[in-house]
Design an enzyme around this catalytic site. Structure first.
Site, PDB file in Angstrom:
ATOM      1  N   ARG A  92      -3.370  26.530  -8.083  1.00  0.00           N
ATOM      2  CA  ARG A  92      -2.955  25.257  -7.500  1.00  0.00           C
ATOM      3  C   ARG A  92      -2.120  24.520  -8.533  1.00  0.00           C
ATOM      4  O   ARG A  92      -2.643  23.981  -9.512  1.00  0.00           O
ATOM      5  CB  ARG A  92      -4.185  24.448  -7.100  1.00  0.00           C
ATOM      6  CG  ARG A  92      -4.919  25.078  -5.918  1.00  0.00           C
ATOM      7  CD  ARG A  92      -4.053  25.126  -4.673  1.00  0.00           C
ATOM      8  NE  ARG A  92      -4.844  25.208  -3.457  1.00  0.00           N
ATOM      9  CZ  ARG A  92      -4.385  24.860  -2.248  1.00  0.00           C
ATOM     10  NH1 ARG A  92      -3.144  24.467  -2.096  1.00  0.00           N
ATOM     11  NH2 ARG A  92      -5.164  24.960  -1.193  1.00  0.00           N
ATOM     12  N   GLU A 132       5.061  33.835   3.337  1.00  0.00           N
ATOM     13  CA  GLU A 132       5.994  34.178   2.263  1.00  0.00           C
ATOM     14  C   GLU A 132       5.722  33.250   1.060  1.00  0.00           C
ATOM     15  O   GLU A 132       5.629  32.039   1.219  1.00  0.00           O
ATOM     16  CB  GLU A 132       7.434  33.965   2.785  1.00  0.00           C
ATOM     17  CG  GLU A 132       8.529  34.064   1.761  1.00  0.00           C
ATOM     18  CD  GLU A 132       8.829  35.505   1.371  1.00  0.00           C
ATOM     19  OE1 GLU A 132       8.446  36.421   2.140  1.00  0.00           O
ATOM     20  OE2 GLU A 132       9.425  35.701   0.291  1.00  0.00           O
ATOM     21  N   ARG A 183       0.857  -1.193   0.000  1.00  0.00           N
ATOM     22  CA  ARG A 183       0.000   0.000   0.000  1.00  0.00           C
ATOM     23  C   ARG A 183       0.888   1.237   0.000  1.00  0.00           C
ATOM     24  O   ARG A 183       1.601   1.496   0.967  1.00  0.00           O
ATOM     25  CB  ARG A 183      -0.906   0.013   1.242  1.00  0.00           C
ATOM     26  CG  ARG A 183      -1.931  -1.117   1.291  1.00  0.00           C
ATOM     27  CD  ARG A 183      -3.077  -0.864   0.337  1.00  0.00           C
ATOM     28  NE  ARG A 183      -4.052  -1.945   0.278  1.00  0.00           N
ATOM     29  CZ  ARG A 183      -4.097  -2.863  -0.695  1.00  0.00           C
ATOM     30  NH1 ARG A 183      -3.226  -2.836  -1.688  1.00  0.00           N
ATOM     31  NH2 ARG A 183      -5.021  -3.796  -0.691  1.00  0.00           N
ATOM     32  N   GLU A 184       0.865   1.977  -1.092  1.00  0.00           N
ATOM     33  CA  GLU A 184       1.623   3.230  -1.184  1.00  0.00           C
ATOM     34  C   GLU A 184       0.698   4.395  -0.851  1.00  0.00           C
ATOM     35  O   GLU A 184      -0.418   4.473  -1.368  1.00  0.00           O
ATOM     36  CB  GLU A 184       2.170   3.420  -2.607  1.00  0.00           C
ATOM     37  CG  GLU A 184       3.321   2.501  -2.937  1.00  0.00           C
ATOM     38  CD  GLU A 184       3.795   2.668  -4.385  1.00  0.00           C
ATOM     39  OE1 GLU A 184       4.461   1.756  -4.876  1.00  0.00           O
ATOM     40  OE2 GLU A 184       3.461   3.695  -5.008  1.00  0.00           O
ATOM     41  N   GLY A 229      -7.679   6.777  -1.043  1.00  0.00           N
ATOM     42  CA  GLY A 229      -6.894   5.774  -1.746  1.00  0.00           C
ATOM     43  C   GLY A 229      -5.401   5.912  -1.513  1.00  0.00           C
ATOM     44  O   GLY A 229      -4.659   4.926  -1.621  1.00  0.00           O
ATOM     45  N   GLU A 263       3.001  33.010  -0.661  1.00  0.00           N
ATOM     46  CA  GLU A 263       1.593  32.605  -0.779  1.00  0.00           C
ATOM     47  C   GLU A 263       0.822  33.731  -1.466  1.00  0.00           C
ATOM     48  O   GLU A 263       0.904  34.886  -1.042  1.00  0.00           O
ATOM     49  CB  GLU A 263       1.017  32.329   0.613  1.00  0.00           C
ATOM     50  CG  GLU A 263      -0.319  31.588   0.616  1.00  0.00           C
ATOM     51  CD  GLU A 263      -0.755  31.164   2.033  1.00  0.00           C
ATOM     52  OE1 GLU A 263      -1.425  30.142   2.144  1.00  0.00           O
ATOM     53  OE2 GLU A 263      -0.419  31.871   3.008  1.00  0.00           O
TER      54      GLU A 263
END
Lengths: 198, 198
Positions: B74, B148, B47-48, B125, B150
């Site tokens: 984003r 800073e 499981r990663e 997931g 942002e």
């Protein structure tokens, strides 16, 4: 601050431009990436994120107004989660095909009609994942075809009971709650769906 | 398949048990983890996932019934997103403190009353992220204190217009749409909030 005004449509003052990109780790399932970007003020910053192939999620409704749900143990959060049927796109796979494949594999249902309801961005701070939402109806039950090592329960539930489970925090999966938003809007006649035969 | 029955509450037949855990990559922001687990059938699987410190998200309402929103570029999804104010928990930070801090830092608003509305699991997931949702009201505007590097726009919008933006896919952020679900339920009188003074 813009008070009560709408958001501005020109966002060049927010835009980040890629300068360089490198793979930090290539896992079997997840690829961790780190890019250097140019910020709006001209400075540089790094952005770490996970590359994801995209996915489809299905809001399948039975003829008697029930919704098809799953209970699946999700290891990263260490608990069994109530969620809508969903799965990752195979390489080159169209989202609708993925939605139909995952619904059949995980739940055993084939649907006669499908409607695309839009997309979700799941974890915009650190994942490229785009999730395509389909409504499905005209369900016929067949045998499900779970992947090797995949374990999940399938059940159906009247819409009102599902919404009560959301309200009571028995559903906490963000994609499922986001789809519950669209379900409420569709039930209220505010979401027009373009149904297509499968 | 369980037909129209409720989901069973005993989920031992779904549970995965950790056997081993290793860090694939320790980034500045994200840690990529790979665990070996015992499946319900006794076999092993890997499981990663990404370790995340958790976060808080704020649905802040002005005295005239508007909602506080942000537009932020984003990078992982390559677009400017409309979203609710949110941010990661600092080490050891209480979720409410994080919510109050992020609202002030990002938007410049302090709120006199706060109500906890529940939690969301964002990307079940592949991420441990738990997101705590707070409603806030009694807003007073002060100076915002962006980190800073942002960059984001803040605006307020009547609830009906925000919901129209959700319906029209001008909002596609899953956490924001999941919160829109709770907003609809709160507006319909179906979500009882326990307001506390800040």
């Amino acid at each position: 601050m813009q008070g009560a005004k709408m958001a501005p449509m020109n966002d060049s003052h927010l835009h980040e431009t890629p300068i360089a990109s490198r793979t930090l780790h290539q896992g079997n399932f997840l690829t961790l990436q780190c890019d250097t970007v140019r910020l709006p003020n001209g400075q540089e910053a790094s952005r770490e994120y996970v590359r994801h192939p995209g996915a489809a999620v299905v809001l399948a409704l039975t003829d008697d107004g029930q919704i098809v749900l799953e209970r699946q143990f999700r290891y990263p959060v260490g608990r069994t989660m109530v969620e809508l049927p969903a799965g990752k796109l195979d390489a080159g796979e169209a989202p609708l095909h993925c939605a139909q494949r995952e619904l059949l594999e995980e739940t055993g249902y084939r649907a006669a009609q499908w409607a695309y309801a839009g997309l979700l961005h799941l974890a915009i701070g650190y994942s490229t994942e785009v999730l395509h939402l389909y409504f499905a109806q005209g369900l016929q039950q067949q045998a499900r075809q779970l992947d090797e090592g995949e374990f999940l329960d399938v059940y159906t539930q009247p819409i009102a009971a599902f919404l009560q489970d959301c309200d009571a925090q028995r559903v906490t999966d963000a994609k499922t709650l986001a789809c519950a938003y669209y379900l409420l809007r569709q039930q209220a006649g505010l979401l027009s769906l373009d149904w297509q035969a499968a």
